[in-house]
Design an enzyme around this catalytic site. Structure first.
Site, PDB file in Angstrom:
ATOM      1  N   LYS A  49       0.925  -1.184   0.044  1.00 63.05           N
ATOM      2  CA  LYS A  49       0.065   0.260  -0.047  1.00 63.05           C
ATOM      3  C   LYS A  49       0.903   1.235   0.211  1.00 63.05           C
ATOM      4  CE  LYS A  49      -3.752  -2.199   2.539  1.00 63.05           C
ATOM      5  NZ  LYS A  49      -4.300  -2.802   3.701  1.00 63.05           N
ATOM      6  N   GLN A  93      -4.905  -1.530  10.144  1.00 64.07           N
ATOM      7  CA  GLN A  93      -4.658  -2.808   9.362  1.00 64.07           C
ATOM      8  C   GLN A  93      -5.219  -3.866  10.170  1.00 64.07           C
ATOM      9  OE1 GLN A  93      -3.459  -3.289   6.118  1.00 64.07           O
ATOM     10  NE2 GLN A  93      -4.030  -5.490   6.183  1.00 64.07           N
ATOM     11  N   ASP A 116     -11.679   2.631   4.699  1.00 66.46           N
ATOM     12  CA  ASP A 116     -12.108   1.362   4.314  1.00 66.46           C
ATOM     13  C   ASP A 116     -13.572   0.954   4.572  1.00 66.46           C
ATOM     14  OD1 ASP A 116     -10.095  -0.602   4.050  1.00 66.46           O
ATOM     15  OD2 ASP A 116      -9.333  -0.053   6.320  1.00 66.46           O
TER      16      ASP A 116
HETATM   17  N1  GUN Z   1      -6.771  -6.703   6.355  1.00 63.44           N
HETATM   18  C1  GUN Z   1      -6.922  -7.381   5.271  1.00 63.44           C
HETATM   19  N2  GUN Z   1      -7.599  -6.831   4.451  1.00 63.44           N
HETATM   20  C2  GUN Z   1      -7.744  -5.493   4.898  1.00 63.44           C
HETATM   21  C3  GUN Z   1      -8.294  -4.322   4.359  1.00 63.44           C
HETATM   22  O1  GUN Z   1      -8.993  -4.228   3.214  1.00 63.44           O
HETATM   23  N3  GUN Z   1      -8.181  -3.336   5.198  1.00 63.44           N
HETATM   24  C4  GUN Z   1      -7.850  -3.399   6.376  1.00 63.44           C
HETATM   25  N4  GUN Z   1      -7.895  -2.152   7.314  1.00 63.44           N
HETATM   26  N5  GUN Z   1      -7.140  -4.359   6.785  1.00 63.44           N
HETATM   27  C5  GUN Z   1      -7.006  -5.460   6.177  1.00 63.44           C
END
Ligand code: GUN
Length: 280
Positions: A49, A93, A116
């Site tokens: 990311k 995360q 998110d």
């Molecule tokens: N862990 C696995 N996928 C995601 C996601 O799309 N966002 C976040 N914050 N954590 C994750």
């Protein structure tokens, strides 16, 4: 032979356009990521990311904490980021270690920085047919991929396999918003094959090898959100790819299908939040 839903090319195209847009901004958009503990997959995701963000000119800051961090430390950091007008998007995360209250932490994020769509406010809006600040990254990525290939969901039978808060549930909500007839399937579903065989679109997000060729209707669209290693250590998805390729109308590969779209969505969401905060 099915057409491939190529998430990598679409990601590249979307991000190229996004970079041009960002180049025109005076102040750069900024995404803050909170990473707790040593989960190796989470570290890889967060790294990817950050790298993608930086290539686009998005400022990406990762705050890393040890596995045994106190909850108050995370809450204070989120408060600080909420109050910092130079931070436009916040991502915690997941998964978080057991001792931390996931809901308390997620809901501390200001809903207008919730990249998110995980806060109850944004998630609740999505569930009640209101506009959340942004749509959840993976389900939104799936919709963008389908749209790119001219696949409409209006009136279609969509089977969503998996009911996680992260993917399955919001995926079904988004598909319903597109006027699909959605069937949510999961580990307790008794007649899975009967349901998938009727589906015009199958979206599988389980992390298990659940979709076999005899479960797919001729010409159906098959979207594979699962990703895991098989017994030989090879990455694969939920779908028996080689066999289903011969039956489906469209199929997304693993890797190279939905995965790249999730990252693209995250970048698009960051810029969307930035624009809202800067009244574009
Ligand atoms: N862990 C696995 N996928 C995601 C996601 O799309 N966002 C976040 N914050 N954590 C994750």
């Amino acid at each position: 032979m099915a057409k491939i839903l190529d998430g990598k090319s679409l990601r590249d195209k979307l991000l190229e356009n996004l970079k041009t847009e960002i180049d025109g901004f005076g102040v750069k958009p900024s995404l803050s990521v909170i990473l707790v503990g040593n989960d190796p997959a989470s570290r890889i995701y967060v790294n990817n990311k950050k790298k993608t963000a930086e290539k686009l000119g998005i400022i990406s800051t990762v705050f890393t904490y040890p596995e045994d961090v106190e909850e108050a430390v995370i809450i204070n950091k989120i408060d600080e980021l909420n109050n910092d007008k130079n931070v436009h998007a916040i991502l915690v995360q997941l998964p978080l270690p057991e001792h931390l209250d996931k809901n308390k932490i997620i809901n501390r994020i200001s809903p207008n920085k919730d990249v998110d769509c995980f806060t109850f406010e944004n998630y609740g809006k999505l569930a009640s047919g209101e506009e959340p600040a942004v749509y959840p990254c993976t389900p939104n990525g799936v919709l963008l991929l389908l749209k790119e290939y001219g696949i409409e969901l209006d009136g279609k039978n969509v089977a969503v396999i998996g009911r996680s808060n992260l993917v399955g549930k919001p995926m079904g909500l988004l598909a319903m918003k597109e006027n699909a007839t959605v069937t949510f399937c999961h580990s307790h579903t008794k007649n899975l094959k009967e349901i998938t065989k009727r589906a015009d679109v199958i979206i599988s997000a389980t992390g298990h090898p659940v979709i076999k060729v005899d479960m797919v209707k001729e010409g159906a669209v098959v979207v594979d959100v699962g990703i895991f290693k098989d017994e030989n250590g090879k990455l694969r998805g939920d779908v028996e790819f080689g066999e289903v390729l011969g039956v489906a109308g469209f199929i997304s590969p693993v890797p190279g299908g939905v995965g790249p779209m999730t990252i693209a969505s995250l970048m698009l969401n960051t810029v969307k939040l930035y624009k809202k905060q800067n009244k574009y």
